[in-house]
Design an enzyme around this catalytic site. Sequence first.
Site, PDB file in Angstrom:
ATOM      1  N   SER A  88     -15.009   1.786  42.160  1.00  0.00           N
ATOM      2  CA  SER A  88     -15.627   1.907  40.826  1.00  0.00           C
ATOM      3  C   SER A  88     -16.473   3.174  40.726  1.00  0.00           C
ATOM      4  CB  SER A  88     -16.513   0.698  40.554  1.00  0.00           C
ATOM      5  OG  SER A  88     -15.806  -0.488  40.827  1.00  0.00           O
TER       6      SER A  88
HETATM    7  C1  LIG Z   1     -12.727  -2.405  40.840  1.00  0.00           C
HETATM    8  S1  LIG Z   1     -11.929  -3.103  42.207  1.00  0.00           S
HETATM    9  C2  LIG Z   1     -13.265  -3.455  43.330  1.00  0.00           C
HETATM   10  C3  LIG Z   1     -13.985  -2.302  43.846  1.00  0.00           C
HETATM   11  C4  LIG Z   1     -14.686  -2.584  45.161  1.00  0.00           C
HETATM   12  N1  LIG Z   1     -15.882  -3.373  45.000  1.00  0.00           N
HETATM   13  C5  LIG Z   1     -14.940  -1.306  45.906  1.00  0.00           C
HETATM   14  O1  LIG Z   1     -16.099  -0.986  46.198  1.00  0.00           O
HETATM   15  O2  LIG Z   1     -13.960  -0.620  46.209  1.00  0.00           O
HETATM   16  C6  LIG Z   1     -11.563  -4.761  41.680  1.00  0.00           C
HETATM   17  C7  LIG Z   1     -10.969  -5.595  42.791  1.00  0.00           C
HETATM   18  O3  LIG Z   1     -10.973  -6.947  42.372  1.00  0.00           O
HETATM   19  C8  LIG Z   1      -9.894  -7.562  43.033  1.00  0.00           C
HETATM   20  N2  LIG Z   1      -9.597  -8.846  42.370  1.00  0.00           N
HETATM   21  C9  LIG Z   1      -8.902  -9.066  41.226  1.00  0.00           C
HETATM   22  N3  LIG Z   1      -8.819 -10.393  40.977  1.00  0.00           N
HETATM   23  C10 LIG Z   1      -9.490 -11.013  41.987  1.00  0.00           C
HETATM   24  C11 LIG Z   1      -9.760 -12.368  42.290  1.00  0.00           C
HETATM   25  N4  LIG Z   1      -9.308 -13.348  41.511  1.00  0.00           N
HETATM   26  N5  LIG Z   1     -10.472 -12.641  43.416  1.00  0.00           N
HETATM   27  C12 LIG Z   1     -10.921 -11.649  44.219  1.00  0.00           C
HETATM   28  N6  LIG Z   1     -10.681 -10.341  43.979  1.00  0.00           N
HETATM   29  C13 LIG Z   1      -9.987 -10.030  42.882  1.00  0.00           C
HETATM   30  C14 LIG Z   1      -8.774  -6.536  42.912  1.00  0.00           C
HETATM   31  O4  LIG Z   1      -7.768  -6.772  43.880  1.00  0.00           O
HETATM   32  C15 LIG Z   1      -9.532  -5.237  43.122  1.00  0.00           C
HETATM   33  O5  LIG Z   1      -9.448  -4.830  44.459  1.00  0.00           O
END
Ligand SMILES: C[S@@+](CC[C@H](N)C(=O)[O-])C[C@H]1O[C@@H](n2cnc3c(N)ncnc32)[C@H](O)[C@@H]1O
Length: 359
Positions: A88
């Site tokens: 992000s």
């Molecule tokens: C914006 S990214 C996260 C960025 C992360 N915090 C970083 O520092 O790189 C959003 C993440 O949420 C995950 N995601 C989507 N749906 C999810 C769920 N139901 N449970 C857990 N993770 C999920 C996606 O796979 C993705 O990797």
Amino acid sequence: MSAPSNNTAAELRAKFAAALCEGHSSEWPAAFADVPREHFVPVFLRQDERGRWIEVSAADPGYLETVYADTALTTQLDEHGVPTSSSSEPGLMLAMLDALDAQVGDTVYELGTGTGYNAALLASRLGSDSVVSVDVDPELVRLARERLAQCRLHPFTFTGDGAEGYPARAPYSRVIATAGLQCIPPPLLSQVREGAVIVAPVGFGVARVVVRDHGEATGRFLPTPAFFMPRRTTGRSPDFAGLEVQPVERTAVPAQDVLDRLKFPLSLALPGYHSCSWRDDEGDLTGVGLWVDDGSTATAHVGGKVRQIGPRRLWDTVEELASIFPKGTPAREDFRLAITPDSQRAWYRVPDGPSWTLL
Ligand SMILES: C[S@@+](CC[C@H](N)C(=O)[O-])C[C@H]1O[C@@H](n2cnc3c(N)ncnc32)[C@H](O)[C@@H]1O
């Protein structure tokens, strides 16, 4: 922190951390100065002028400068070329971490491990044992765990639907989500201590709520906009073909409003909605489309023609919002949240003013 890095990266990182935190007091500059973002994003994807995704890695000119800019970095696409994971925007990460108000001794649950960078920031400041992080994608979890370990950080990471929480490590005193949600997942409310702070993207805003007794919580939205990739779920596709045989209605609400000034309230009124837009050869907007997971779909042409299909009349919701907010963009911080174990409601300015049911 010992992780693969070099002098240039270290210099850029020091400047980046200082610039990010300049002008306000934050407990996080040291973590941003310490954790090498390039280590968690060795490759990212950017779109060229024709919309094609191109991989950028350390060998490419400008790689490190982009890694240390205040920009989100896409790291994964689905089979249709839609981003499914990213690191992000650091400024937004900082705003969320500041809002989380975590102190040494807090136990943090993170929904959305992604690259592991945010988990690294959390673990670097609070200690690895205080951090639990989950992603729905096992490969992302594997890579993040490996990269965290190379930085000598060992937060507990696991694969699953982050909305379910992880009771074995509960209760948590802080929860941070980095995937877009439609409400605060109820299982998380029951896995936190009284007084816990939850910071999570809800709709196109970031909600900060404090949990009181028995799963009740109240809070408000941060002023900052947020467009996180949604928590992965399954839903129906838009019914554009079915729309073609629906009667034409008229609207006085500009189609453009859906894309900008009404975008945030619409994300509360139609949780999880999707949208698209059409443009002519000059790039001018010609129409917008909206749909939700039950297949309800609406389109609006800039000339005022509207068509709707499905169990929910989505454009009627747009009309209602346009009558509540006839001019200007409502400020996110004027929206509050009231949460009980069985219901979640967002309200605008006053508790008995306009409100939207999120759960
Ligand atoms: C914006 S990214 C996260 C960025 C992360 N915090 C970083 O520092 O790189 C959003 C993440 O949420 C995950 N995601 C989507 N749906 C999810 C769920 N139901 N449970 C857990 N993770 C999920 C996606 O796979 C993705 O990797």
